[in-house]
Write a protein that holds these residues in place. Structure first.
Motif, mmCIF file in Angstrom:
data_model
loop_
_atom_site.group_PDB
_atom_site.id
_atom_site.type_symbol
_atom_site.label_atom_id
_atom_site.label_comp_id
_atom_site.label_asym_id
_atom_site.label_seq_id
_atom_site.Cartn_x
_atom_site.Cartn_y
_atom_site.Cartn_z
ATOM 1 N N HIS A 372 0.725 -1.333 -0.107
ATOM 2 C CA HIS A 372 -0.054 -0.140 0.015
ATOM 3 C C HIS A 372 0.750 1.126 -0.213
ATOM 4 N N GLY A 373 2.281 1.031 0.626
ATOM 5 C CA GLY A 373 3.281 2.156 0.775
ATOM 6 C C GLY A 373 2.825 3.109 1.878
ATOM 7 N N TYR A 385 4.270 0.955 -2.583
ATOM 8 C CA TYR A 385 3.573 1.141 -3.562
ATOM 9 C C TYR A 385 3.599 -0.165 -5.102
ATOM 10 N N THR A 409 1.649 4.639 -8.049
ATOM 11 C CA THR A 409 2.607 6.521 -8.400
ATOM 12 C C THR A 409 1.922 6.938 -8.717
ATOM 13 N N THR A 417 2.734 11.153 1.007
ATOM 14 C CA THR A 417 1.499 9.608 0.591
ATOM 15 C C THR A 417 1.161 10.223 -0.079
ATOM 16 N N ARG A 423 -2.983 3.567 -4.331
ATOM 17 C CA ARG A 423 -1.954 2.960 -3.493
ATOM 18 C C ARG A 423 -2.379 1.767 -3.925
ATOM 19 N N GLU A 439 -7.111 -1.152 -5.879
ATOM 20 C CA GLU A 439 -5.722 -0.036 -4.697
ATOM 21 C C GLU A 439 -6.984 1.337 -4.052
ATOM 22 N N ASN A 441 -7.448 4.659 -3.652
ATOM 23 C CA ASN A 441 -7.693 6.317 -3.893
ATOM 24 C C ASN A 441 -8.773 6.348 -4.035
#
Length: 598
Positions: A372-373, A385, A409, A417, A423, A439, A441
């Motif tokens: 996920h980062g 990421y 990214t 972030t 993500r 993902e 976001n």
């Protein structure tokens, strides 16, 4: 005689026909292994993803909401768990997707779910024995799927309820599920604190230098994985069996059919620099502790909060709250060691063991992991990421990590972030062997497909992905070069006016007598160490600036300006008055200060 010849001719004809059929079968098999004509066309530029050669990606859907985990049914229907569905007052947090026209993209998108999420870390959706299992922060639910129907119309059954009154406040309480072959369901119960300190006094992150509670009360009902009856409804934690302990926070789990064992990816301790500022540098806190892939066996103990895994030293070490200093091993030697240790704060969210037939055979021996980062690697670039693949040899990870999918990214360096466009979150395999990625976001889902020759796939196809390990969000950061805490030019200009302009003048040109010019000065734009040292410790005697000799006295500022202030002045000088040179970092100043301290 004629009869014999006729029979012989007939026999030879049949043999030739069989050979022809066999040849056609071989050609067909080879063609199918080389390229599948049933796979849909990929999106332009693979939907922004970078993949190994002969892999392609198709964007199945975009912007369905903050997606977490996903699962693909045997008929190709996709189910996605959202963090929280605000549009439906918290309910309807599952999304069902169906491709009606068979172009690989979702045509039917339906939000459903007669439950409400509490908190924002809900994950977990899977299909087992014809049931769709959905996890909230405090419950595990299931619905019987009906053939042909996208949205289940069966009554929702409550399989498990977490009765912890503080469950919604625990960021690490997520309930991904895994099922074995014996009728058991596995559920993690994450621990609310970072490092085992007294939360009743100091909260989940503790206080600088604070000791951990010993024995840790969190290990009683948290920091572990519990086993339950997969078919029993109305269970609570007391109905389960503590299968493993010493595991701080798990967001992704999977049962590996190859070795018939449970695997989990663990999120490690945060805030090392904040809690233990005297023991860990900013760089150490950025890359440690490891966030590992665990092979979880019955009774295993991975040591949290007493110990953590250091992927740089490749061993367990004692946690500072229990007497450690980053090197002492002590009782950490008695805990289980992870299968492989990933870098700190990459935030592994899901793990998948590939069982499809579309990808090259090598991908059946290993694990895919979605990262996920990070959020807390500052002053270094945030990292993770990506989707990685960990090859297994002889049933164990070979210690290497391959970058399988990158490009999420959208930027070269993730300073904050929020800079990351996407993500990675969830992983699932489709009925045709495609790999699906979600993902969190925006709620975008990719379908990754292989369209090359499975028998010729090797290192040549992986070469370009190996180069991507040099990306700032993947590589181990350089202590100095990758430190993003640069001097602030605005602060530098104010400090310059206060401490420097009286001598060197507001335009940086000096006074043509005692104080040399800073504008266009090779002395300023050249060696950083020389400039920093002069501001820190002062300067006396003869110097040459742009070929001219100057004799003067400059006072030391080490006792009145901190490292960031001196970095800011230095950066301002090197990037003002027509000067064009690189910035100065706080770490560079700190190193010089430590070497020149009396």
């Amino acid at each position: 005689m004629i009869l014999f010849q006729s029979f012989s001719t007939f026999f030879r004809t049949r043999i030739s026909s069989l050979k022809l059929v066999l040849a056609l079968i071989i050609i067909l098999v080879y063609s199918c292994s080389k390229i599948s004509t049933t796979l849909p066309k990929a999106s332009a530029d693979n939907g922004g993803l970078f993949l190994p050669d002969d892999f392609e990606a198709l964007v199945v859907v975009d912007s369905i909401g903050k997606a977490r985990h996903l699962v693909v049914n045997d008929n190709g229907d996709i189910y996605v768990k959202l963090t929280y569905n605000r549009a439906m007052n918290g309910s309807g947090g599952t999304v069902a997707l169906r491709d009606i026209n068979k172009d690989g993209r979702a045509d039917s998108i339906v939000y459903f779910g007669d439950y409400k999420d509490v908190g924002s870390s809900a994950v977990g959706v899977t299909i087992h024995n014809g049931y769709l299992y959905t996890s909230t922060v405090n419950q595990v639910l299931r619905n019987k799927l009906s053939p042909g129907k996208l949205v289940p119309d069966s009554k929702t059954e409550v399989i498990l309820t977490d009765l912890d009154p503080n469950v919604a406040k625990n960021w690490h309480t997520t309930k991904p599920l895994a099922f074995d072959k014996k009728g058991f369901m596995y559920v993690p119960f994450g621990s609310p604190s970072d490092a085992g300190q007294d939360m009743t006094k100091y909260g989940p992150t503790g206080i600088p230098g604070g000791k951990g509670l010993d024995p840790s009360p969190e290990r009683i009902n948290h920091a572990g994985i519990w086993r339950f009856d997969a078919n029993k409804t109305g269970q609570t934690q007391k109905d389960g069996y503590k299968f493993a302990t010493g595991i701080r926070s798990v967001v992704g789990m999977a049962w590996n059919n190859a070795d018939d064992h449970l695997y989990a990816v663990m999120n490690g301790i945060d805030n090392f620099r904040t809690i233990y500022p005297d023991l860990y540098t900013a760089w150490q806190a950025a890359v440690l502790p490891s966030e590992p892939l665990l092979k979880v066996t019955e009774g295993s103990d991975f040591g949290w909060p007493y110990a953590y895994y250091d992927q740089l030293q490749k061993k367990n070490v004692l946690q500072p709250g229990y007497g450690g200093d980053g090197k002492i091993i002590g009782r950490a030697a008695h805990f289980d060691v992870p299968a492989i240790g990933f870098p700190g704060h990459w935030a592994p969210m899901d793990v998948l063991f590939y069982q499809g037939d579309q990808f090259p055979e090598r991908y059946k021996s290993g694990a895919f992991v979605a990262f996920h980062g990070s959020t807390d690697r500052s002053p270094y670039p945030q990292a993770g990421y990506i989707i990685c693949f960990v090859p297994f040899e002889n049933g164990k990870p070979n210690g290497k990590m391959e970058v399988f999918a990158d490009g999420f990214t959208g930027v070269d360096t993730v300073v904050n972030t929020s800079d990351a466009v996407y993500r990675p979150m969830g992983l699932s395999t489709g009925p045709d062997g495609s790999l699906y990625i979600s993902e969190s976001n925006k709620g975008k889902i990719w379908r990754v497909m292989y369209k090359g020759d499975k028998h010729r796939f090797g290192q040549a196809q992986l070469a370009k992905m190996e180069l991507r390990k040099e990306r700032s969000y993947i590589k181990t950061p350089d202590v100095v070069k990758d430190n993003l805490q640069r001097g602030d030019r605005l602060a530098g200009s104010i400090l310059y006016t206060t401490y420097c302009a009286n001598c060197h003048q507001s335009n940086g040109k000096g006074d043509d007598s005692r104080f040399p010019p800073l504008a266009g000065s090779d002395w300023v734009t050249g060696d950083k160490t020389r400039l920093i040292n002069a501001i820190l410790n002062g300067l006396e005697g003869e110097i040459k600036v742009n070929g001219q000799t100057w004799q003067g006295l400059m006072p030391a500022h080490s006792n009145i300006l901190d490292d960031h202030a001196i970095a800011s002045i230095s950066t301002y000088l090197r990037q003002s008055f027509g000067n064009k040179a690189s910035a100065v970092s706080t770490l560079e100043v700190s190193k010089i200060r430590s070497k020149t301290k009396p």
